[in-house]
Write a protein that holds these residues in place. Structure first.
Motif, PDB file in Angstrom:
ATOM      1  N   LEU A   1       0.896  -1.291  -0.445  1.00 31.18           N
ATOM      2  CA  LEU A   1       0.141   0.168  -0.222  1.00 31.18           C
ATOM      3  C   LEU A   1       1.044   1.611  -0.097  1.00 31.18           C
ATOM      4  N   GLY A   2       1.771   2.096   0.252  1.00 29.77           N
ATOM      5  CA  GLY A   2       2.780   2.788   1.000  1.00 29.77           C
ATOM      6  C   GLY A   2       3.877   2.677  -0.771  1.00 29.77           C
TER       7      GLY A   2
ATOM      8  N   LEU B   1       3.153   7.261   3.733  1.00 24.49           N
ATOM      9  CA  LEU B   1       3.835   7.163   4.816  1.00 24.49           C
ATOM     10  C   LEU B   1       3.228   6.528   6.315  1.00 24.49           C
ATOM     11  N   MET B   2       2.036   6.610   6.139  1.00 22.33           N
ATOM     12  CA  MET B   2       1.224   6.318   6.866  1.00 22.33           C
ATOM     13  C   MET B   2       1.478   5.171   7.269  1.00 22.33           C
ATOM     14  N   TYR B   3       1.430   4.333   5.842  1.00 25.95           N
ATOM     15  CA  TYR B   3       1.016   3.036   6.073  1.00 25.95           C
ATOM     16  C   TYR B   3       2.830   2.399   5.955  1.00 25.95           C
ATOM     17  N   LEU B   4       3.615   2.740   5.323  1.00 29.64           N
ATOM     18  CA  LEU B   4       4.864   2.160   5.653  1.00 29.64           C
ATOM     19  C   LEU B   4       6.093   2.429   7.471  1.00 29.64           C
ATOM     20  N   ASN B   5       4.967   3.309   7.811  1.00 26.23           N
ATOM     21  CA  ASN B   5       5.426   3.523   9.021  1.00 26.23           C
ATOM     22  C   ASN B   5       4.843   2.089   9.951  1.00 26.23           C
TER      23      ASN B   5
ATOM     24  N   SER C   1      10.489  -2.341   4.736  1.00 20.92           N
ATOM     25  CA  SER C   1      10.211  -1.389   5.139  1.00 20.92           C
ATOM     26  C   SER C   1      10.689  -0.187   5.239  1.00 20.92           C
ATOM     27  N   ASN C   2      12.297  -0.231   4.933  1.00 19.53           N
ATOM     28  CA  ASN C   2      13.176   0.574   5.316  1.00 19.53           C
ATOM     29  C   ASN C   2      13.727   0.706   3.821  1.00 19.53           C
TER      30      ASN C   2
END
Length: 784
Positions: free
Chosen positions: A144-145, A158-162, A180-181
């Motif tokens: 999604l991110g 940014l929200m999904y990746l965090n 993720s990083n």
């Protein structure tokens, strides 16, 4: 595997046979033999459909969709993935359904339909959340991110990746943490937040280096290369992208490989390194053509396999119908054996005639069905060929006939009969290309370890012009002796591509000419600079000589000034002596010398003698100091420098215990072969200066001397906490006869002698640290 499939056929276990075909497809897929994998999957799918096994149908359909996605046929990939999604929605397996939502969303992302991709990823995430499937939730949030980033929805990305990173950290899964990083680093790089991007990408690189995920290492190095380029660090940028190419090549990550070549071309163009930029652009173009070629070949192979599987299935259905009718006929005949001979004969004849008519009708219907299927397959093949612009040819090497589909206009290629060799093409192919094309064709036909035939060459059109084509073919049938009997392939018009290549060559030539012209300009500029540098060097030499003469004049003036006072005093005193002696001599000759007068004369003589002696000693000391300036001590010896310094400092401490506190630090015993007298003199001068110039108050002065050694140099540091040296005179302290205490009898040669001893005698260097008003720091570096 083959034995197991034969056994499954013998015992008529079609489900087992389908499962084995599916497993075989998985093996071919891992071996990257996608056309063979597709054939097995399609065959297994037909059996599953016949058995009406929805779970297996969904599995096979999903696998086929993945094959088409890999080949770049996203339209078919989406079709099969959507069919798999509909099937899994009916099966009730929530976990399998969540994964299928994810797979279908990825295809939507590939074709740029980000809204549908996000919608399906959200459904996948919802189901995984219901199952508390944390690992799957990380995958969905990462997807999604990344999709939101591509859609330009930065805040959502940014929200999904965090969320993904938090869950990955909670699981402690390095693979998920690294992904993720990487995605976060890529997101912040898009926003030009280089510092934050660097933090995430460095962390991703550390993780993937540990886990040795080659494809992820390729992606991370590429993003770090773009980051370093944005920071202006071109060398590191190039190194990172070169690492990306290495890992992408090993992991067959073609998308990253193309991105890396394109990045290196852009980097070198920005650095005005045009030849290298052109070189990487050529590699990018060559790789693009190679990938396109493989995808086109796979796409054509997939069409052929799909058609063959469909055709075989139609033939199987026709044979089934024929066998069923024959079986019914035999059964009916057997049932009438016990009836009367005449009646049996009449009935049998009637049945036989009816069966004959019925069988003929069914055969006709089966033929119509097969022909319709073949017609439909040909229609689909024609549409695919029309979409790609390729011509499909099929050459029977026994009869010498050739058939062509989607043929090029205005070409002189043989249409129906071509013979069984390439000789018929000699008048069509350009003379410069014919022998090469013929050789490549015969190598493949004769089975000389070539998987396929491929050649680019020129053919003549009806206007007498030459067109460039790319011809690919493969032997599809051989006889028992291994002799090729049939070969099929595709023909593509690459004239535009060749024109672009020619333009690229012309651009390369133009760039080389520009580089040559710039090189000539640089050589001329270098020549002019060389002449200017020679003139500057001569001017510098003259200025050095002038400076030397000025320094010599200043030194002579200083010597004359310092020597003038004691010598002048001695001359005056000697004149007084002469007058007193002459007066005494006159009085003695005239008998006028009284005792009182003699005593006065003796007193004057004694004072003059004292004055002369004192000034002669002062002159001698001055001459000794002048000799020290010239470095006249050539004697070297082997001695312990640490012991020499320690004893010298201890003696000085004992002599001036009320004025100074001396501390000596040495890492280890230091024995050298050098000028011991020079080190003694250097320490004397520094200690004397601290005592005379550093004591501005009545407080105790702290002196610290440290001695260290590395592989090539001695490092001697002298430091005190006296009043220091003012900044406005710091640049003059090594000049001869410069002193701030001339009223106390100092002549200003101490630090000049110190400087000469270090730089001339010991071949070292001095660093003076301005630290006023907190004392002085001298650091001496002396080669071993």
């Amino acid at each position: 595997m083959s034995l197991a499939m034969d056994l499954a056929e013998q015992i008529n276990d079609t489900k087992l046979l389908a499962d084995l075909l599916n497993d075989k497809g998985n093996i071919y897929r891992k071996m990257a033999k996608l056309d063979l994998a597709l054939r097995e999957y399609l065959t297994a799918l037909e059996i599953y459909r016949f058995k009406e096994n929805k779970a297996k149908i969904a599995e096979a359909v999903g696998a086929i969709g993945s094959i088409y996605r890999t080949s770049g046929d996203f339209e078919k990939a989406l079709k099969y993935q959507l069919e798999a999604l509909m099937l899994k929605q009916d099966l009730g397996d929530v976990r399998a359904l969540s994964l299928q939502y994810n797979n279908t969303a990825i295809v939507y992302k590939d074709i740029g339909d980000y809204d549908n991709a996000i919608k399906l990823h959200l459904k996948s995430l919802e189901l995984k959340t219901q199952l508390n499937y944390l690992r799957g939730m990380v995958f969905s949030n990462n997807n999604l991110g990344e999709t939101s980033r591509l859609a330009g929805k930065t805040e959502d990305a940014l929200m999904y990746l965090n969320k993904a990173k938090q869950l990955a950290d909670q699981l402690g899964n390095e693979e998920l943490q690294g992904s993720s990083n990487l995605y976060l680093g890529r997101l912040f790089l898009d926003q030009n937040d280089l510092a934050t991007s660097e933090q995430y990408l460095d962390e991703a690189l550390t993780i993937f280096t540990t886990t040795q995920e080659l494809s992820r290492l390729a992606e991370t190095h590429l993003e770090l290369g773009r980051l370093r380029f944005g920071q202006g660090n071109y060398d590191k940028a190039v190194k990172h992208v070169e690492q990306s190419i290495l890992f992408a090549d090993k992991s067959e990550k073609n998308v990253v490989l193309l991105g890396a070549y394109q990045a290196l071309s852009e980097f070198n163009e920005a650095m005005q390194n045009y030849p290298q930029a052109l070189n990487y652009f050529k590699k990018y173009t060559a790789k693009s053509e190679e990938i396109f070629s493989k995808k086109a070949q796979l796409s054509t192979g997939a069409l052929r396999v799909e058609f063959e599987v469909d055709q075989k299935q139609r033939e199987i259905e026709a044979l089934k119908q024929k066998n069923t009718i024959t079986h019914l006929e035999l059964t009916h005949q057997a049932s009438e054996k016990n009836t009367a001979l005449l009646i049996s004969l009449l009935i049998s004849l009637a049945i036989l005639f009816s069966a004959f008519l019925y069988l003929k009708h069914k055969k006709h219907q089966a033929q119509k069905t097969v022909l319709a299927a073949i017609k439909e397959g040909k229609k689909r093949l024609k549409l695919a060929l029309w979409g790609s612009g390729d011509e499909l040819w099929d050459w029977d090497l026994i009869t010498g006939t050739i058939s062509r589909e989607n043929t090029f206009n205005n070409t002189t290629l043989p249409r129906d009969h071509i013979g069984n060799s390439m000789n018929a093409m000699q008048n069509v192919i350009h003379p410069d290309d014919f022998e090469r094309v013929k050789s490549l064709f015969e190598q493949h036909v004769n089975n000389e370890k070539t998987d396929f035939f491929e050649a680019s060459y020129r053919i003549k059109n009806t206007f007498g012009e030459w067109l460039w084509v790319l011809d690919r073919g493969k032997v599809v049938e051989r006889d028992n002796t291994g002799q090729a009997t049939r070969i099929s392939g595709t023909l593509r018009d690459i004239t535009t591509l060749k024109q672009q290549e020619l333009a690229l060559i012309e651009l390369n030539s133009e760039l080389e000419q520009r580089v040559e012209e710039r090189t000539k300009d640089l050589q001329q500029t270098n020549s002019e600079l060389s002449v200017t540098l020679t003139a500057l060097t001569e001017t510098q030499t003259k200025l050095v000589e002038v400076e030397k003469m000025a320094s010599l004049g200043s030194l002579i003036t200083g010597i004359a000034h310092e020597m003038n006072t004691p010598i002048g005093t001695c001359v005056t005193a000697s004149s007084v002596l002469q007058e007193i002696i002459e007066d005494i001599e006159t009085r003695v000759n005239t008998n006028q010398l009284s005792k009182e007068r003699l005593q006065n004369a003796l007193g004057q003589l004694k004072n003059s003698e004292t004055l002369i002696t004192k000034n002669i000693h002062k002159s001698a000391n001055l001459i000794l100091q002048f000799k020290q300036i010239a470095n006249t001590n050539p004697t070297t010896s082997i001695f312990s420098l640490s012991n020499l310094l320690s004893k010298k400092l201890q003696l000085f401490q004992n002599q001036h215990v009320s004025q100074v506190h001396v501390r000596f630090e040495c890492q280890s015993e230091t024995t050298i072969n050098s000028f011991a007298m020079s080190f003694d003199m250097i320490l004397d001068i520094l200690l004397s200066n601290s005592l005379q110039h550093g004591c501005g108050t009545e407080r105790l002065i702290n002196i610290l001397v440290t001695l260290a050694k590395n592989e090539s140099h001695l490092l001697l540091t002298y430091q005190d906490d006296g009043i220091g040296i003012e900044d406005n005179i710091a640049d003059k302290i090594f000049e001869p006869f410069f002193t701030t205490k001339r009223n106390l009898g100092n002549i200003g040669l101490g630090l000049h002698i110190f400087y000469n001893q270090v730089t001339q005698q010991l071949k070292g260097s001095i660093h003076f640290q301005k630290n006023h008003p907190q004392g002085v720091i001298f650091t001496l570096s002396i080669p071993l």
